[in-house]
Scaffold this active site. Structure first.
Site, short mmCIF file in Angstrom:
data_model
loop_
_atom_site.label_atom_id
_atom_site.label_comp_id
_atom_site.label_asym_id
_atom_site.label_seq_id
_atom_site.Cartn_x
_atom_site.Cartn_y
_atom_site.Cartn_z
N THR A 91 0.87 -1.30 0.01
CA THR A 91 -0.03 0.03 -0.05
C THR A 91 0.89 1.37 -0.23
O THR A 91 1.03 1.88 1.05
CB THR A 91 -0.97 -0.17 1.22
OG1 THR A 91 -0.02 -0.23 2.42
CG2 THR A 91 -1.84 -0.89 1.15
N CYS A 275 8.18 2.41 5.98
CA CYS A 275 6.94 2.42 6.83
C CYS A 275 6.84 3.77 7.14
O CYS A 275 5.61 4.42 7.17
CB CYS A 275 6.90 1.52 7.87
SG CYS A 275 6.41 -0.06 7.35
N ARG A 345 14.19 1.29 0.26
CA ARG A 345 13.22 2.14 0.21
C ARG A 345 13.06 3.29 0.97
O ARG A 345 13.56 3.17 2.22
CB ARG A 345 11.74 1.40 0.37
CG ARG A 345 11.50 0.75 -0.94
CD ARG A 345 10.45 -0.50 -0.50
NE ARG A 345 10.44 -1.22 0.51
CZ ARG A 345 9.77 -2.22 1.04
NH1 ARG A 345 8.37 -1.80 0.74
NH2 ARG A 345 9.99 -2.94 1.95
C1 UDX Z 1 9.60 -0.13 11.41
C2 UDX Z 1 9.11 -0.37 12.60
O1 UDX Z 1 10.08 -0.71 13.83
C3 UDX Z 1 8.32 -1.58 12.65
O2 UDX Z 1 7.69 -2.10 13.68
C4 UDX Z 1 7.16 -1.56 11.66
O3 UDX Z 1 6.39 -2.82 11.18
C5 UDX Z 1 7.87 -1.10 10.21
O4 UDX Z 1 8.63 0.06 10.39
P1 UDX Z 1 11.65 -0.86 9.92
O5 UDX Z 1 11.22 0.03 8.80
O6 UDX Z 1 12.08 -2.28 9.30
O7 UDX Z 1 10.42 -1.09 10.94
O8 UDX Z 1 12.91 -0.25 10.57
P2 UDX Z 1 13.17 0.40 11.85
O9 UDX Z 1 14.32 -0.27 12.62
O10 UDX Z 1 12.24 0.95 12.81
O11 UDX Z 1 14.08 1.62 11.45
C6 UDX Z 1 13.70 2.67 10.51
C7 UDX Z 1 14.54 3.65 10.41
O12 UDX Z 1 14.81 4.65 11.56
C8 UDX Z 1 15.90 3.24 9.69
O13 UDX Z 1 16.57 4.09 8.91
C9 UDX Z 1 17.00 3.24 10.69
O14 UDX Z 1 18.18 3.46 10.62
C10 UDX Z 1 16.40 4.74 11.72
N1 UDX Z 1 16.64 4.85 13.01
C11 UDX Z 1 16.16 3.85 13.83
C12 UDX Z 1 17.28 5.81 13.54
O15 UDX Z 1 17.93 6.63 13.01
N2 UDX Z 1 17.73 5.77 15.03
C13 UDX Z 1 17.17 4.80 15.85
O16 UDX Z 1 17.48 5.17 16.97
C14 UDX Z 1 16.33 4.00 15.32
#
Ligand code: UDX
Length: 458
Positions: A91, A275, A345
């Site tokens: 989506t 997401c 992405r």
């Molecule tokens: C996220 C949610 O965590 C998850 O619960 C949901 O189902 C989907 O979206 P995801 O996108 O796989 O998961 O990655 P996540 O680990 O949450 O990190 C997202 C982004 O934030 C990454 O680019 C990561 O590098 C960044 N991030 C995360 C930071 O810059 N600092 C942090 O402290 C944590």
């Protein structure tokens, strides 16, 4: 073999396939089928090289595939055959028409709803797993109830909270599983059927049940809160750089307050992934739609700070390298939006690379898993780009390193060897604060972390 239950997952992407794989692994007496309209993707799930890189997933697929886990392109036949259907189609954010750039594009989702209706000869439980705007379940119910009277559908919301790179552990050991349903007799029965699947490997206390709208909204809100923490710490990193404070020390001091907690307080070049941005913009769109502009503006600022953080990173590179990047070679270390995934992405690396190219820099991109996706993301960019998996070869002859992804391997590189192979003065911009800054400075680099004083010789 006679299976006790037959379960279908529609959509073999990053969320759908791993979720179904876990059910197959935990419930060997259930037949689990995953379908997708994309034949290449299904062929890859049936091959030795899975289409998503997810640590630990290969082993589980090898154990279950052909036993009680099957991948197929025959969506219609599988709808007929299964009584429990997880809808995991993508989506993405709409790119056209009303709500473009903000609202969710529901065309794949609606197509799936109609396919379910057309191919169902028996009553079914339909579970939303894709992240959707709230009240989607209602639209799903409306489509499904427009058909024959002797077939009924119960729609449940069971949003997935797993994160990429840690999907196996998150699915095996989630903090919670959320199941929303209508609070009618058949809605509650459908809810109980789904609870039964999850209790095959999880204690009942971990399963939260709620009304269907709360479940849908909770998913958006959980992602918005997580992203908001990242933007909050990133906004403070800008202040730290001005005030000679150290963002890691501030995050530690703040995060040890048990009311705040230590997770998701790592400053960097901003969040990426499929997401966070999508879900926040979705939330913003909903708030505007419901006449809540103040709430919309509050959440929109989380995305603005994320963009600001990336622009700040680029501005810092340009300023530090004497206000010109033209003809200089920059090694981008890491292109995935985070470590342990090949997914790019919304990766901040995309935006930053584009800006580097706009300054006429030559960009060498290195990543252990994401080079194919990086090449697709940058296919239409003008300028000099090369893709080199080996970080030592990628860095050789470059003027600067820009760390974009927190791959563990980048902490342990031989930076002395890298330094020797680079053009001097050599620059290191650590967009993830994972390198040993003092050591690299002593080796000879001019080091620019995020939210900490730079270590330079100028
Ligand atoms: C996220 C949610 O965590 C998850 O619960 C949901 O189902 C989907 O979206 P995801 O996108 O796989 O998961 O990655 P996540 O680990 O949450 O990190 C997202 C982004 O934030 C990454 O680019 C990561 O590098 C960044 N991030 C995360 C930071 O810059 N600092 C942090 O402290 C944590």
């Amino acid at each position: 073999m006679k299976f006790k239950k037959k379960i279908l997952g529609i959509g073999a992407g990053y969320v759908g396939a791993p979720s179904m794989v876990m059910i197959a692994s935990k419930c060997p007496d259930y037949k689990v089928t995953v379908v997708d309209i994309n034949p290449e993707r299904i062929a890859a799930w049936n091959s030795d090289r899975l289409p998503v890189y997810e640590p630990g997933l290969d082993a589980i697929v090898r154990k279950t595939r052909g036993r009680n886990l099957f991948f197929s392109t025959d969506v219609e036949a599988q709808i007929q055959e299964n009584d429990i259907i997880f809808v995991c189609v993508n989506t993405p954010t709409k790119t056209f028409g009303a709500g473009a750039g903000m609202a969710a594009d529901l065309q794949y989702w609606e197509k799936t709803a109609r396919q379910i209706l057309e191919n169902s000869k028996t009553s079914k439980i339909v579970i939303e797993k894709s992240t959707l705007p709230i009240k989607t379940a209602q639209a799903m119910e409306r489509i499904l109830s427009s058909g024959k009277k002797n077939v009924s559908f119960d729609v449940l919301s069971n949003p997935e909270f797993m994160a990429e790179g840690t999907a196996v552990n998150d699915l095996e050991n989630p903090d919670r599983v959320l199941i929303g349903s209508r609070e009618t007799k058949s809605g509650l029965a459908a809810r109980a059927a789904l609870v039964e699947i999850y209790t095959r490997w999880l204690p009942r206390e971990k399963i939260i049940t709620s009304n269907i709208w709360s479940a849908e909204l909770s998913k958006l809100v959980a992602n918005a809160f997580l992203a908001q923490r990242v933007s909050s710490i990133n906004s403070i990193s800008a202040l730290c750089e001005k005030a000679d404070a150290d963002i890691s020390e501030v995050a530690h001091a703040v995060g040890t307050d048990s009311r705040i907690g230590a997770k998701f307080l790592k400053a960097g070049i901003g969040f990426g992934g499929s997401c966070f941005k999508k879900d926040i913009l979705n939330l913003v769109y909903l708030c505007r739609f419901y006449g809540l502009p103040e709430v919309a503006a509050y959440w929109e600022s989380v995305v603005r700070i994320n963009e600001y953080q990336q622009d700040r990173f680029i501005a810092n590179i340009l300023r530090s390298m004497f206000n010109t990047l033209a003809g200089k070679k920059i090694c981008v270390l890491g292109f995935a939006f985070k470590a342990d995934t090949g997914d790019t992405r919304e990766s901040p690396a995309i935006h930053i690379t584009r800006k580097l190219l706009a300054e006429h820099a030559e960009v060498v991109i290195s990543d252990p898993q994401a080079l194919a996706n990086a090449a697709a993301d940058l296919a239409h960019e003008k300028g000099k780009i090369s893709y080199v998996e080996d970080p030592y070869r990628a860095a050789a002859g470059c003027h600067a390193l820009a760390v974009m992804t927190d791959w563990e391997a980048y902490r342990k590189l031989d930076y002395r060897k890298i330094y020797k192979s680079m053009v001097k003065p050599a620059f290191l911009f650590d967009g993830r604060n994972i390198v040993d800054h003092r050591k690299c400075f002593e080796i000879g680099f001019n080091v620019f972390p995020i939210g900490k004083p730079a270590l330079t010789r100028f």
